[in-house]
Scaffold this motif. Structure first.
Motif, mmCIF file in Angstrom:
data_model
loop_
_atom_site.group_PDB
_atom_site.id
_atom_site.type_symbol
_atom_site.label_atom_id
_atom_site.label_comp_id
_atom_site.label_asym_id
_atom_site.label_seq_id
_atom_site.Cartn_x
_atom_site.Cartn_y
_atom_site.Cartn_z
ATOM 1 N N THR A 157 0.835 -1.202 0.000
ATOM 2 C CA THR A 157 0.000 0.000 0.000
ATOM 3 C C THR A 157 0.871 1.254 0.000
ATOM 4 O OG1 THR A 157 -0.093 -0.048 2.427
ATOM 5 C CG2 THR A 157 -1.897 -1.142 1.210
ATOM 6 N N HIS A 158 1.968 1.192 0.771
ATOM 7 C CA HIS A 158 2.924 2.283 0.878
ATOM 8 C C HIS A 158 4.122 1.738 1.643
ATOM 9 C CE1 HIS A 158 1.020 2.407 4.783
ATOM 10 N NE2 HIS A 158 1.711 3.459 5.210
ATOM 11 N N ILE A 159 5.143 2.569 1.809
ATOM 12 C CA ILE A 159 6.370 2.014 2.395
ATOM 13 C C ILE A 159 6.750 2.659 3.722
ATOM 14 C CG2 ILE A 159 7.296 1.073 0.263
ATOM 15 C CD1 ILE A 159 9.191 3.611 0.249
ATOM 16 N N HIS A 160 5.780 3.051 4.506
ATOM 17 C CA HIS A 160 6.127 3.300 5.902
ATOM 18 C C HIS A 160 6.696 1.985 6.453
ATOM 19 C CE1 HIS A 160 3.561 7.122 6.763
ATOM 20 N NE2 HIS A 160 4.839 7.409 6.668
ATOM 21 N N PRO A 161 7.719 2.087 7.342
ATOM 22 C CA PRO A 161 8.417 0.864 7.763
ATOM 23 C C PRO A 161 7.505 -0.229 8.316
ATOM 24 C CG PRO A 161 9.677 2.790 8.422
ATOM 25 C CD PRO A 161 8.369 3.313 7.865
ATOM 26 N N ASP A 162 6.427 0.150 8.980
ATOM 27 C CA ASP A 162 5.554 -0.897 9.546
ATOM 28 C C ASP A 162 4.758 -1.636 8.470
ATOM 29 O OD1 ASP A 162 4.186 1.686 9.428
ATOM 30 O OD2 ASP A 162 2.493 0.710 10.398
ATOM 31 N N HIS A 163 4.918 -1.240 7.222
ATOM 32 C CA HIS A 163 4.223 -1.928 6.129
ATOM 33 C C HIS A 163 5.159 -2.662 5.183
ATOM 34 C CE1 HIS A 163 0.148 -0.280 6.881
ATOM 35 N NE2 HIS A 163 0.889 0.568 7.591
ATOM 36 N N CYS A 164 6.476 -2.465 5.340
ATOM 37 C CA CYS A 164 7.350 -3.061 4.314
ATOM 38 C C CYS A 164 8.637 -3.686 4.830
ATOM 39 C CB CYS A 164 7.679 -2.034 3.238
ATOM 40 S SG CYS A 164 8.808 -0.741 3.777
ATOM 41 N N HIS A 200 -5.765 9.631 2.157
ATOM 42 C CA HIS A 200 -5.029 10.802 2.634
ATOM 43 C C HIS A 200 -4.113 10.360 3.766
ATOM 44 C CE1 HIS A 200 -4.433 14.697 4.802
ATOM 45 N NE2 HIS A 200 -4.207 15.061 3.557
ATOM 46 N N HIS A 201 -2.795 10.366 3.502
ATOM 47 C CA HIS A 201 -1.836 9.846 4.470
ATOM 48 C C HIS A 201 -0.562 10.683 4.398
ATOM 49 C CE1 HIS A 201 -0.502 6.958 7.328
ATOM 50 N NE2 HIS A 201 0.384 6.372 6.565
ATOM 51 N N GLU A 202 0.363 10.440 5.361
ATOM 52 C CA GLU A 202 1.601 11.253 5.368
ATOM 53 C C GLU A 202 2.400 11.072 4.088
ATOM 54 O OE1 GLU A 202 1.168 9.129 8.122
ATOM 55 O OE2 GLU A 202 1.114 10.431 9.908
ATOM 56 N N GLY A 206 -5.225 0.113 3.358
ATOM 57 C CA GLY A 206 -3.896 0.598 3.716
ATOM 58 C C GLY A 206 -4.074 1.699 4.743
ATOM 59 N N ASP A 207 -3.066 2.546 4.901
ATOM 60 C CA ASP A 207 -3.174 3.614 5.891
ATOM 61 C C ASP A 207 -3.872 4.837 5.294
ATOM 62 O OD1 ASP A 207 -1.831 2.035 7.634
ATOM 63 O OD2 ASP A 207 -0.110 3.368 7.897
ATOM 64 N N GLY A 208 -4.468 5.598 6.182
ATOM 65 C CA GLY A 208 -4.919 6.910 5.752
ATOM 66 C C GLY A 208 -6.409 7.119 5.863
HETATM 67 ZN ZN LIG Z 1 1.587 4.640 7.063
#
Ligand SMILES: [Zn+2]
Length: 252
Positions: free
Chosen positions: A59-66, A137-139, A158-160
């Protein structure tokens, strides 16, 4: 279609794995959505074969996701995976994912199986699935995913915070998962979901089942209580499994 909740926690949860799910269709094709640091162990605990997972979607690459990608690929290398692996990500996120993948066999280069890196686009087909994405809508840019397979439609945010585009993908899903960090309302421009917003969507879209996840540890008991008057609305928990289509009135 089967859904296996591998993790439902927020980034630094003391209680839960980082958020990820495994999707298995009726033909046996398996997709892993996100792979945070505690997800490889959750997969190992399930006793899968090294060739069982066909593809990953980030979904994205914030560390808790990848950041679990390195350990997962290293495991598959150590136990001689042979099946090529597809990895979908946003194009801008691929260089960072390549670094994680390279570390899986450093200082040697390459693995004993091919990785087929593909860009996430608004819509594509894979096997007999239709996959569609939209930004929340996420960082950092995060793509929500909708999977339509014969007889089953799944949405995973995913996040957001939901956007009109991600809400359009959520509509009509048999089972939806929405990131919900907070039990109380957050500002409209916040980059996380909240319970009042999720409840409004659940009601407005008449969703059969909506799982809230990526909740802060302290919010989970409050959210579980807040969901109780609303059949079909629930707090996601790792170890939950779902089979789509859901039977009438069933949320788990
Ligand atoms: Zn995130």
């Amino acid at each position: 279609m089967k859904i296996d909740i591998l993790g439902c926690g927020s980034a630094f949860s003391l209680l839960n794995n980082t958020s990820a799910i495994r999707v298995i269709d009726n033909a046996g094709y398996q997709l892993l959505i996100d792979c945070g640091p505690t997800i490889p162990r959750a997969l190992w605990q399930r006793g899968l074969e090294v060739n069982d997972i066909d593809a990953l979607f980030f979904t994205h690459i914030h560390p808790d996701h990848c950041t679990g990608l390195t350990a997962l690929l290293n495991h598959w290398k150590s136990f001689q995976r042979t099946k090529p692996l597809i990895i979908w990500s946003q194009p801008a996120h691929r260089p960072a994912l390549l670094q994680l993948a390279n570390l899986a066999n450093w200082p040697e280069s390459g693995l004993c199986f091919a990785i087929d890196w593909r860009d996430s686009t608004p819509e594509w087909r894979w096997q007999n699935w239709l996959l569609r994405t939209a930004f929340t809508h996420h960082e950092i840019p995060n793509l929500a995913l909708r999977i339509e397979a014969p007889g089953a439609t799944l949405f995973y945010s995913g996040d957001g915070r939901p956007t009109p585009e991600s809400i359009a993908l959520m509509a009509g899903a048999d089972l939806a998962f929405q990131e919900c960090a907070s039990a109380t309302a957050l500002p409209d421009d916040a980059s996380h979901g909240d319970f009042p917003d999720c409840l409004a969507l659940f009601t407005r879209l008449k969703l059969p089942a909506l799982g809230l996840y990526h909740c802060h540890d302290c919010a989970r008991p409050i959210l579980a209580q807040a969901c109780q008057p609303h059949p079909g609305l629930f707090v996601s928990e790792e170890g939950m499994t779902f089979e789509l289509p859901l039977r009438r009135g069933e949320t788990r």
